[in-house]
Design an enzyme around this catalytic site. Structure first.
Site, PDB file in Angstrom:
ATOM      1  N   PRO A 176       0.811  -1.213   0.000  1.00 24.71           N
ATOM      2  CA  PRO A 176       0.000   0.000   0.000  1.00 24.71           C
ATOM      3  C   PRO A 176       0.846   1.265   0.000  1.00 24.71           C
ATOM      4  O   PRO A 176       1.628   1.506   0.915  1.00 24.71           O
ATOM      5  CB  PRO A 176      -0.836  -0.122   1.275  1.00 24.71           C
ATOM      6  CG  PRO A 176      -0.151  -1.131   2.111  1.00 24.71           C
ATOM      7  CD  PRO A 176       0.642  -2.005   1.215  1.00 24.71           C
ATOM      8  N   GLU A 177       0.721   2.033  -1.063  1.00 18.04           N
ATOM      9  CA  GLU A 177       1.316   3.366  -1.128  1.00 18.04           C
ATOM     10  C   GLU A 177       0.158   4.359  -1.124  1.00 18.04           C
ATOM     11  O   GLU A 177      -0.969   3.977  -0.843  1.00 18.04           O
ATOM     12  CB  GLU A 177       2.199   3.492  -2.384  1.00 18.04           C
ATOM     13  CG  GLU A 177       3.283   2.420  -2.420  1.00 18.04           C
ATOM     14  CD  GLU A 177       4.164   2.463  -3.667  1.00 18.04           C
ATOM     15  OE1 GLU A 177       4.327   3.541  -4.240  1.00 18.04           O
ATOM     16  OE2 GLU A 177       4.675   1.406  -4.064  1.00 18.04           O
ATOM     17  N   LYS A 201       1.408   7.723   3.489  1.00 19.55           N
ATOM     18  CA  LYS A 201       0.903   6.363   3.699  1.00 19.55           C
ATOM     19  C   LYS A 201       0.285   6.198   5.078  1.00 19.55           C
ATOM     20  O   LYS A 201      -0.091   5.105   5.456  1.00 19.55           O
ATOM     21  CB  LYS A 201       2.053   5.359   3.541  1.00 19.55           C
ATOM     22  CG  LYS A 201       2.782   5.436   2.206  1.00 19.55           C
ATOM     23  CD  LYS A 201       4.014   4.551   2.208  1.00 19.55           C
ATOM     24  CE  LYS A 201       4.870   4.803   0.978  1.00 19.55           C
ATOM     25  NZ  LYS A 201       6.150   4.078   1.031  1.00 19.55           N
ATOM     26  N   HIS A 258      -4.941 -13.614   9.041  1.00 23.77           N
ATOM     27  CA  HIS A 258      -3.956 -12.655   9.522  1.00 23.77           C
ATOM     28  C   HIS A 258      -4.581 -11.488  10.288  1.00 23.77           C
ATOM     29  O   HIS A 258      -4.022 -10.399  10.348  1.00 23.77           O
ATOM     30  CB  HIS A 258      -3.107 -12.112   8.369  1.00 23.77           C
ATOM     31  CG  HIS A 258      -2.471 -13.169   7.526  1.00 23.77           C
ATOM     32  ND1 HIS A 258      -1.606 -14.108   8.042  1.00 23.77           N
ATOM     33  CD2 HIS A 258      -2.595 -13.461   6.207  1.00 23.77           C
ATOM     34  CE1 HIS A 258      -1.207 -14.918   7.073  1.00 23.77           C
ATOM     35  NE2 HIS A 258      -1.801 -14.562   5.952  1.00 23.77           N
ATOM     36  N   ARG A 261       2.539  -9.789   7.069  1.00 24.99           N
ATOM     37  CA  ARG A 261       3.972  -9.709   7.379  1.00 24.99           C
ATOM     38  C   ARG A 261       4.302  -8.828   8.566  1.00 24.99           C
ATOM     39  O   ARG A 261       5.454  -8.709   8.962  1.00 24.99           O
ATOM     40  CB  ARG A 261       4.727  -9.245   6.135  1.00 24.99           C
ATOM     41  CG  ARG A 261       4.565 -10.263   5.024  1.00 24.99           C
ATOM     42  CD  ARG A 261       5.335  -9.964   3.790  1.00 24.99           C
ATOM     43  NE  ARG A 261       4.896 -10.859   2.733  1.00 24.99           N
ATOM     44  CZ  ARG A 261       5.309 -10.802   1.468  1.00 24.99           C
ATOM     45  NH1 ARG A 261       6.173  -9.894   1.113  1.00 24.99           N
ATOM     46  NH2 ARG A 261       4.856 -11.637   0.581  1.00 24.99           N
ATOM     47  N   ARG A 269      16.854  -1.222  -2.940  1.00 28.41           N
ATOM     48  CA  ARG A 269      15.548  -1.569  -3.512  1.00 28.41           C
ATOM     49  C   ARG A 269      15.698  -1.845  -4.998  1.00 28.41           C
ATOM     50  O   ARG A 269      16.349  -1.080  -5.720  1.00 28.41           O
ATOM     51  CB  ARG A 269      14.536  -0.434  -3.317  1.00 28.41           C
ATOM     52  CG  ARG A 269      14.295  -0.070  -1.876  1.00 28.41           C
ATOM     53  CD  ARG A 269      13.412  -1.119  -1.190  1.00 28.41           C
ATOM     54  NE  ARG A 269      13.305  -0.871   0.230  1.00 28.41           N
ATOM     55  CZ  ARG A 269      13.734  -1.726   1.162  1.00 28.41           C
ATOM     56  NH1 ARG A 269      14.305  -2.857   0.833  1.00 28.41           N
ATOM     57  NH2 ARG A 269      13.585  -1.448   2.433  1.00 28.41           N
TER      58      ARG A 269
END
Length: 303
Positions: free
Chosen positions: A2-3, A62, A97, A116, A282
């Site tokens: 998610p950005e 974000k 989750h 995560r 990255r």
DNA sequence: AGATACCCCTGTTAGC
DNA sequence: TGCTAACAGGGGTATC
């Protein structure tokens, strides 16, 4: 991952849900790392939310938060890379989750899921914004959760100071992409929209930030903003199953991506195979023709 | 003080 | 076929 467009999609989802102006209670979760920044963990969270009601949903970059009625605090969310904010029936079975559930009185349940666990949730007190302008999209108050002062405004924020951002941007020998990901300069950009924006602007990701003049910097922000607005129209990017909106549906922008995740495929502009390199740890996908490392011949025009 | 390396975490996938 | 290792990612923190 998610950005900005994904978090904004979720924020807009929430506005349509019956989660505001009503009491709620927290379900007792197992100890979870998503509360790692919450003082005193779950008990602290519960104490911070006593007799609280949500009034509005605000986003900067974000970061997403729910302001509390008549209190100088907010419930803050960061989705990390796999966080989800789902709205389900109050008696719905636990989601995969699931980390935290907020059950609205005579309403649905707001559920925070995170595979995560890079995401986190906590109650924070509100402080004045440094520039005196509203804190983010969804609020007209100049009040920001404590600890988010270092988060810059984002490209869709009308109060973003582009000259100030440029000064920070170029005061570094780091790569352009690294600086784009720096949430203290411009917030909301992650690897997907950085790669897409750099491709559209014809800028090599590994080029030093200080080598861009203000015109090129503004053009880059323009492209990043344009991709983000388009992605927003598509409900965000679901590159894998990790991002869904509040109803559990994926976004449709992944098929519109031009370079991200497309290493080895043809460049949509010149049809040469797209390349990949590591910038600031990255991975970055780009086109050697359209984003020349020498920056000798900046490309202009649309694909 | 700025830049970099590392770590957290888990599911998927590439490769042996 | 089955296992292991690499990879993905945001951002805080330790370290140079």
């Amino acid at each position: 991952m998610p950005e900005l467009p994904e978090v904004e999609t979720i924020r807009r989802n929430l506005l349509d849900q019956e989660i505001f102006h009503r009491p709620f209670e927290l379900s007792t979760p197992k100890p979870t790392r998503v509360l790692r920044y919450q003082e005193d963990g779950f008990q602290g969270l519960r104490r911070g939310l006593v007799s609280a009601r949500f009034t509005n949903a605000v986003r900067r970059g974000k970061n997403l938060w729910l302001n509390l009625d008549g209190q100088d605090r907010a419930l803050c969310f960061h989705l990390g890379m796999s966080g989800q904010l789902r709205v389900v029936g109050r008696k719905a079975d636990p989601l995969r989750h699931e980390r935290l559930r907020i059950i609205m009185e005579d309403g649905p349940a707001l559920v925070f899921c995170d595979q995560r666990m890079f995401g986190h949730v906590e109650v924070r007190s509100l402080v004045a914004t440094s520039d005196g302008f509203p804190a983010g999209l969804g609020s007209d108050q100049a009040l920001l959760p404590l600890g988010l002062q270092h988060i810059a405004r984002d490209v869709l924020d009308p109060y973003l100071d582009r000259e100030a951002a440029f000064r920070k941007f170029r005061a570094s020998s780091q790569a352009v992409k690294t600086k784009l990901l720096d949430q203290g300069i411009i917030s909301g950009i992650g690897s997907i929209y950085a790669d897409e924006g750099l491709f559209r602007a014809g800028i090599f990701p590994g080029r030093t930030a200080k080598s861009l003049d203000f015109t090129r910097f503004e053009a880059l922000l323009q492209e990043v903003g344009e991709v983000m607005r388009r992605a927003l129209d598509f409900g965000g990017t679901s590159f894998d199953t990790l991002y869904v909106n509040s109803w559990g549906n994926p976004g449709a922008f992944a098929q519109e991506l031009q370079v991200y995740g497309r290493c080895g495929q043809d460049c949509p502009r010149c049809h040469a195979p797209l390349d990949k390199m590591v910038v600031g740890g990255r991975s970055s996908v780009f086109c050697r023709n359209c984003q020349p490392p020498t920056a000798a011949s900046p490309r202009k025009g649309k694909p």
